[in-house]
Write a protein that holds these residues in place. Sequence first.
Motif, PDB file in Angstrom:
ATOM      1  N   VAL A 160       0.862  -1.191   0.000  1.00  0.00           N
ATOM      2  CA  VAL A 160       0.000   0.000   0.000  1.00  0.00           C
ATOM      3  C   VAL A 160       0.889   1.227   0.000  1.00  0.00           C
ATOM      4  O   VAL A 160       1.751   1.381   0.860  1.00  0.00           O
ATOM      5  CB  VAL A 160      -0.934   0.014   1.234  1.00  0.00           C
ATOM      6  N   ILE A 161       0.672   2.094  -0.997  1.00  0.00           N
ATOM      7  CA  ILE A 161       1.479   3.315  -1.085  1.00  0.00           C
ATOM      8  C   ILE A 161       0.543   4.517  -1.048  1.00  0.00           C
ATOM      9  O   ILE A 161      -0.439   4.566  -1.800  1.00  0.00           O
ATOM     10  CB  ILE A 161       2.307   3.352  -2.397  1.00  0.00           C
ATOM     11  N   GLY A 162       0.844   5.474  -0.171  1.00  0.00           N
ATOM     12  CA  GLY A 162       0.041   6.693  -0.081  1.00  0.00           C
ATOM     13  C   GLY A 162       0.364   7.618  -1.238  1.00  0.00           C
ATOM     14  O   GLY A 162       1.467   7.593  -1.784  1.00  0.00           O
ATOM     15  N   MET A 189       3.766   9.671  -1.795  1.00  0.00           N
ATOM     16  CA  MET A 189       4.860   9.074  -1.012  1.00  0.00           C
ATOM     17  C   MET A 189       5.664   8.144  -1.905  1.00  0.00           C
ATOM     18  O   MET A 189       5.134   7.558  -2.846  1.00  0.00           O
ATOM     19  CB  MET A 189       4.288   8.280   0.168  1.00  0.00           C
ATOM     20  N   GLU A 247       7.582   5.559  -0.564  1.00  0.00           N
ATOM     21  CA  GLU A 247       7.669   4.232   0.031  1.00  0.00           C
ATOM     22  C   GLU A 247       6.299   3.786   0.489  1.00  0.00           C
ATOM     23  O   GLU A 247       5.418   4.608   0.742  1.00  0.00           O
ATOM     24  CB  GLU A 247       8.624   4.244   1.229  1.00  0.00           C
ATOM     25  N   GLY A 248       6.154   2.494   0.631  1.00  0.00           N
ATOM     26  CA  GLY A 248       4.874   1.959   1.072  1.00  0.00           C
ATOM     27  C   GLY A 248       4.708   2.086   2.579  1.00  0.00           C
ATOM     28  O   GLY A 248       5.646   2.408   3.306  1.00  0.00           O
ATOM     29  N   VAL A 249       3.502   1.813   3.031  1.00  0.00           N
ATOM     30  CA  VAL A 249       3.237   1.787   4.470  1.00  0.00           C
ATOM     31  C   VAL A 249       3.853   0.514   5.028  1.00  0.00           C
ATOM     32  O   VAL A 249       3.760  -0.553   4.414  1.00  0.00           O
ATOM     33  CB  VAL A 249       1.718   1.790   4.737  1.00  0.00           C
ATOM     34  N   PRO A 276      -2.440   4.390   8.260  1.00  0.00           N
ATOM     35  CA  PRO A 276      -2.527   5.703   8.910  1.00  0.00           C
ATOM     36  C   PRO A 276      -3.265   6.710   8.029  1.00  0.00           C
ATOM     37  O   PRO A 276      -3.216   6.630   6.813  1.00  0.00           O
ATOM     38  CB  PRO A 276      -1.053   6.114   9.075  1.00  0.00           C
ATOM     39  N   TYR A 333      -4.811   6.039  -1.350  1.00  0.00           N
ATOM     40  CA  TYR A 333      -3.844   4.948  -1.296  1.00  0.00           C
ATOM     41  C   TYR A 333      -3.935   4.111  -2.563  1.00  0.00           C
ATOM     42  O   TYR A 333      -5.003   3.920  -3.125  1.00  0.00           O
ATOM     43  CB  TYR A 333      -4.124   4.036  -0.102  1.00  0.00           C
TER      44      TYR A 333
END
Lengths: 180, 289
Positions: free
Chosen positions: A56-58, A61, A63-65, A87, A97
């Motif tokens: 999952v990547i926001g 961003m 990097e992923g969560v 988050p 996301y």
Amino acid sequence: MKKIIAFFIIILGFASSSCEPDDICDPTTPTTPRMLIKFYDISNPSVQKNVTNLKVIGEGMSEGVVLNPSAVDDTKYLANGNNILLPLKTDADIVKYKFILNYGNKNPLLVNTDNLEFHYTRENLYVSRACGYKTIFTLDPTKQFILTDNTPADELWMQYVIVAQNNITYENETIIKIFF
Amino acid sequence: MRQLLKYSFSICFLLSLLFVQAQEKTTTTTVEQGVKITEQKSTAPTKKTPEKKLDSTKTEPPKPKMDRYGLIVGVDINKVARSFYDSNYKGIAFTGDYRFSKKNYLYAELGSESITVEDPLLTTTTKGSYLKFGLNRNLYTNWLDMENLITIGVRGGFSTFNEELKNYRIYNPNPYFGPSELIDSGVTHNGLTASWAEVSAGINVKVFNNVYVGFSLQVKALITNSEPTDFENLYIPGFNRTYDGNFGAGFNYTIAYFIPIYKKKVVPVEVKKVSKAPTNGAVKTVPRQ
């Protein structure tokens, strides 16, 4: 004798006048929560189903969560269980996301990306001197989430998404159920 | 062994008196035992006030000692000094000790404080004033004309104040989207009150004519505390910072002036008991403690 007592009280006072308890926010105190998402089997809706290498990547961003904190290197971004904690943004009312299933799979046809967008309102509440303030969220009842497919389209792997609870206050309460 | 313990504590008291540093030599020696009495007797006449010179200056059976009763009014220098070197603090306190019996004093303290507390996640400003009222008891046996005090006391304190939340950060244990920003808030909670009880121990020493210097330490416990909605009192003027557990400690350093109001003759009832027990300084024999 009285001298001794008075003397000890004075020394005790000196010692304690600079005392400050080490205020650390207890990790078990509920503070700003993440959103709990559970995955279920579409053909058997009451049974939970494990995802495979979900990343999952926001939005915005690189990097992923971190979905698997106990793993090392890049595997900490991949989830293989039946629930994840995401988050939310504390300074905006919307979060987007990318959910990438089968991330890193050698067969590119199996890698499937879906986009989920969540809308919510925020409230700042006081916790304690050490923990300061926390934010709790409430999903917008008119526009809770928006599910879209990735471009280029590769079909939605999430066949059905439902909101189980609008209030996001604790991390042990299921907010979203995804059926695939 | 007991003598050794006595001497060691007396030496410690001596050292703590050095904080004051304005003592004349003759007075510091009174803390130690009877060895130094002869030295005092020779300097005693110079310390006597004019009234006492009316009595015969020849050595004779105990002269009637007069205790001076009055009000000691002081200011807490610790708070005033802190107002200068600490840019987040402004405060002052006035103390009063009223002697109503030989060893007991009525104590009152009035002060006002304004402080900005900067915690890692919050910044608050508290402004208010407080009043303390209680009793002090003088444990020290003053010899000759000295009027020093080693006190223990109990008092109750009451404070009214208001608290303003200046800014805060959201505590996010999972800062995936970056660290939390500082959020400005000017929310002020008015009309807050708190009350507490405290015990204190202190020293108040007469350095020269009617001028006293002293310090005291207090341990306090909160009794009532009006919490603002959705927040808490992080600092109470007069009580110090509040933590879980409702206890606090404080320190005063005062410079005071003694205003004599009346004198009382010390009734020498104890003359007959000299052989049995130590008495106050009115009787000029070697006290056996």
